[in-house]
Design a protein around this motif. Structure first.
Motif, mmCIF file in Angstrom:
data_model
loop_
_atom_site.group_PDB
_atom_site.id
_atom_site.type_symbol
_atom_site.label_atom_id
_atom_site.label_comp_id
_atom_site.label_asym_id
_atom_site.label_seq_id
_atom_site.Cartn_x
_atom_site.Cartn_y
_atom_site.Cartn_z
ATOM 1 N N SER A 216 29.817 44.585 41.572
ATOM 2 C CA SER A 216 28.940 43.753 42.411
ATOM 3 C C SER A 216 27.711 44.541 42.832
ATOM 4 O O SER A 216 26.589 44.005 42.868
ATOM 5 C CB SER A 216 29.695 43.259 43.645
ATOM 6 N N ALA A 217 27.913 45.815 43.146
ATOM 7 C CA ALA A 217 26.767 46.654 43.508
ATOM 8 C C ALA A 217 25.820 46.810 42.325
ATOM 9 O O ALA A 217 24.588 46.789 42.481
ATOM 10 C CB ALA A 217 27.256 48.015 43.994
ATOM 11 N N LEU B 112 29.148 35.054 48.145
ATOM 12 C CA LEU B 112 30.348 34.865 48.968
ATOM 13 C C LEU B 112 31.088 33.593 48.569
ATOM 14 O O LEU B 112 32.318 33.568 48.503
ATOM 15 C CB LEU B 112 29.965 34.824 50.443
ATOM 16 N N VAL B 113 30.338 32.530 48.294
ATOM 17 C CA VAL B 113 30.962 31.273 47.867
ATOM 18 C C VAL B 113 31.726 31.474 46.564
ATOM 19 O O VAL B 113 32.845 30.979 46.390
ATOM 20 C CB VAL B 113 29.893 30.174 47.712
ATOM 21 N N ALA B 114 31.127 32.232 45.631
ATOM 22 C CA ALA B 114 31.800 32.500 44.360
ATOM 23 C C ALA B 114 33.089 33.280 44.585
ATOM 24 O O ALA B 114 34.107 33.042 43.924
ATOM 25 C CB ALA B 114 30.868 33.261 43.423
ATOM 26 N N GLY B 115 33.054 34.218 45.518
ATOM 27 C CA GLY B 115 34.244 35.008 45.779
ATOM 28 C C GLY B 115 35.336 34.229 46.486
ATOM 29 O O GLY B 115 36.524 34.355 46.183
ATOM 30 N N ILE B 116 34.924 33.369 47.437
ATOM 31 C CA ILE B 116 35.899 32.536 48.157
ATOM 32 C C ILE B 116 36.492 31.487 47.226
ATOM 33 O O ILE B 116 37.688 31.195 47.275
ATOM 34 C CB ILE B 116 35.223 31.860 49.362
ATOM 35 N N MET C 250 35.535 44.940 36.207
ATOM 36 C CA MET C 250 35.328 43.568 36.656
ATOM 37 C C MET C 250 36.543 42.690 36.377
ATOM 38 O O MET C 250 36.489 41.492 36.544
ATOM 39 C CB MET C 250 34.090 42.983 35.970
ATOM 40 N N ARG C 251 37.655 43.326 35.933
ATOM 41 C CA ARG C 251 38.857 42.540 35.620
ATOM 42 C C ARG C 251 39.744 42.322 36.841
ATOM 43 O O ARG C 251 40.513 41.382 36.885
ATOM 44 C CB ARG C 251 39.664 43.243 34.527
ATOM 45 N N THR C 252 39.677 43.213 37.816
ATOM 46 C CA THR C 252 40.518 43.085 38.998
ATOM 47 C C THR C 252 39.647 43.124 40.243
ATOM 48 O O THR C 252 38.474 43.513 40.207
ATOM 49 C CB THR C 252 41.548 44.231 39.077
ATOM 50 N N HIS C 253 40.257 42.757 41.372
ATOM 51 C CA HIS C 253 39.510 42.794 42.621
ATOM 52 C C HIS C 253 39.065 44.216 42.959
ATOM 53 O O HIS C 253 38.020 44.404 43.592
ATOM 54 C CB HIS C 253 40.364 42.218 43.757
ATOM 55 N N ASP C 254 39.835 45.200 42.545
ATOM 56 C CA ASP C 254 39.451 46.583 42.816
ATOM 57 C C ASP C 254 38.194 46.992 42.048
ATOM 58 O O ASP C 254 37.482 47.917 42.448
ATOM 59 C CB ASP C 254 40.605 47.537 42.452
ATOM 60 N N ASP C 255 37.935 46.315 40.932
ATOM 61 C CA ASP C 255 36.738 46.613 40.144
ATOM 62 C C ASP C 255 35.473 46.002 40.746
ATOM 63 O O ASP C 255 34.354 46.421 40.425
ATOM 64 C CB ASP C 255 36.883 46.077 38.713
#
Length: 469
Positions: A11-12, A95-99, A1-6
């Motif tokens: 999230s799943a 999605l809002v949290a990610g944007i 959960m530290r990088t976007h790749d995580d």
């Protein structure tokens, strides 16, 4: 959960946890069963210096947090008013949290601004409000009411309060009934008008503001040299669901600006058959309702409609050079319509919810809740030792023990200690009463009737057992 790749895997995992959490809510007590300070004592005294293993973080979340929650999405949460979070809204919020957009200006997030404009048009039509009304999305009804009261203040002072302050200004008066929410009291305090200048107008037998008393109070204040600044109406009061007769009161307002607090009940107006309850609402200059209470768009999402936003923008707007919109000064910048500068992308969840369930789906839920509340009220009416203290207004009613306040207090404590349902209390007509507010997104008729099962069991156990429960 530290990088976007995580993120995909975590999230799943979070989505799966949320699914299981909701599936198992009926097996949990609605209220947290901890003592004050328990969770705080379980936390380390300081933040870690080194990064921690994500598995350990998530394990601690599962170990510490759910058991320390009062579960607002529980299908047997009948306290306060609902704060619903439908699955479509949860997805939008993810999605809002990610944007992570900041929608203070059109140029800082054009989509946030224009989708908000679009959702106000959709809701205006859904609620049967006039085409000319426009509005914005706040965090809560408290902020919307504060915005309206500040605007009333400035209109009464010729907008001099913004520059000159209130020292030496005339005594302003705001009028409301005793059934309006405490956010009106807070707004009057924070606006510098003062609690003593919020005039609570007497109500009639049906709990609505007395139009004659309103007109007389305004006239008396003018004669005394005070300056009436505005009137706040109530549609679905928090205590027992009081509705002001807005259409009768508007002619007695003597031209003052009016604001309608319909935070809970306003969502029900998507059902045309309930609109008589707020007859006259279209004549108000400002209306607030909370889709996060009864429409499935989770907190925070409070909608304020205005006949003309100009005065509110002139009250709350401030445009230093660094906030100028070079595309044109007539572009809508919603930070000027409310108190905070920063703004979340709240319109996205409304867009998702209105499309995922449709107005018919939302109407069906609200109608069910109203029907089930009425059925529950009738069943409790037949319970020996209980009295119905206030009849259902939409999906809200209250009851009490015939023996008096001590027995009622003991009963509500015993109900909540039982854990299967959660109810809260208020005072009405000089007595302590227990409120039932039906509105949880996932509740069923069986969930609602569980209130009767719990109450009947406790009442059969006898007053002594209830008091010791």
């Amino acid at each position: 959960m530290r990088t976007h790749d995580d993120l995909p895997a975590w999230s799943a995992r979070a989505a799966a946890w949320i699914r299981d959490y909701h599936a198992g809510l009926r097996d949990r007590p609605v209220r947290a069963r901890i003592r004050p300070g328990d969770l705080l004592a379980a936390l380390p005294p300081a933040a870690p210096d080194a990064p921690e293993d994500p598995d350990a973080i998530f394990a601690d979340f599962e170990r510490l947090i759910p058991g320390a929650l009062t579960h607002w999405q529980h299908p047997r949460f009948f306290a306060y008013f609902p704060a619903n979070a439908s699955p479509a809204s949860m997805l939008a919020e993810q999605l809002v949290a990610g944007i992570a957009a900041q929608g203070m200006l059109w140029q800082t997030s054009p989509a946030a601004t224009e989708l908000e404009q679009g959702m106000m048009i959709w809701l205006r039509g859904a609620l049967g409000l006039p085409d000319g009304m426009t509005g914005t999305i706040h965090d809560s009804a408290t902020t919307a009411t504060l915005s309206a009261v500040l605007t009333m203040r400035e209109r009464a002072l010729g907008f001099a309060g913004l520059t000159d302050g209130l020292s030496g200004a005339p005594l302003l008066r705001i009028y409301a009934s005793a059934h309006t929410h405490s956010s009106v009291d807070k707004a009057v305090r924070l606006a510098g008008i003062g609690q003593a200048n919020l005039i609570k107008i007497p109500t009639r037998a049906d709990l609505s503001m007395d139009p004659d008393a309103l007109g007389a109070a305004i006239a008396a204040d003018r004669a005394a040299g005070h300056v009436p600044a505005g009137v706040v109406f109530c549609a679905g009061g928090t205590g027992v669901g009081a509705f002001d007769a807005i259409g009768e009161c508007l002619p007695r307002c003597d031209g003052l600006p009016t604001h309608l607090d319909a935070a809970w009940a306003g969502s029900a107006m998507v059902c045309p058959e309930f609109r008589d309850l707020w007859d006259g609402a279209a004549g108000c200059e400002s209306i607030v309702l909370n889709p996060h209470k009864w429409m499935g768009a989770q907190f925070d999402c409070a909608v304020q409609f205005m006949r003309d936003p100009t005065d509110q923008v002139n009250t709350l707007g401030l445009r230093p050079d660094y906030l100028r919109t070079l595309e044109g000064e007539d572009v809508v910048n919603f930070n000027e319509w409310t108190v905070p500068l920063g703004r979340r992308f709240r319109a996205l969840k409304l867009w998702f919810v209105l499309r995922a369930y449709g107005l018919d789906g939302i109407r069906s839920r609200i109608r069910d809740h109203v029907d089930w509340a009425e059925a529950l009220c009738e069943r409790l009416r037949d319970v020996d030792g209980l009295v119905i203290a206030s009849e259902p207004r939409l999906a809200l009613f209250s009851f009490a023990c015939a023996e008096g306040d001590d027995a009622t207090e003991a009963l509500v404590q015993a109900i909540n200690a039982d854990g299967r349902v959660y109810l809260t209390q208020t005072r009405h007509d000089g007595r302590l009463v227990i409120r039932v507010s039906v509105g949880s997104w996932d509740c069923t008729r069986d969930d609602v009737m569980c209130v009767a099962e719990v109450v009947e069991n406790l009442m059969r156990a006898g007053a002594g057992a209830v008091a010791s429960g």
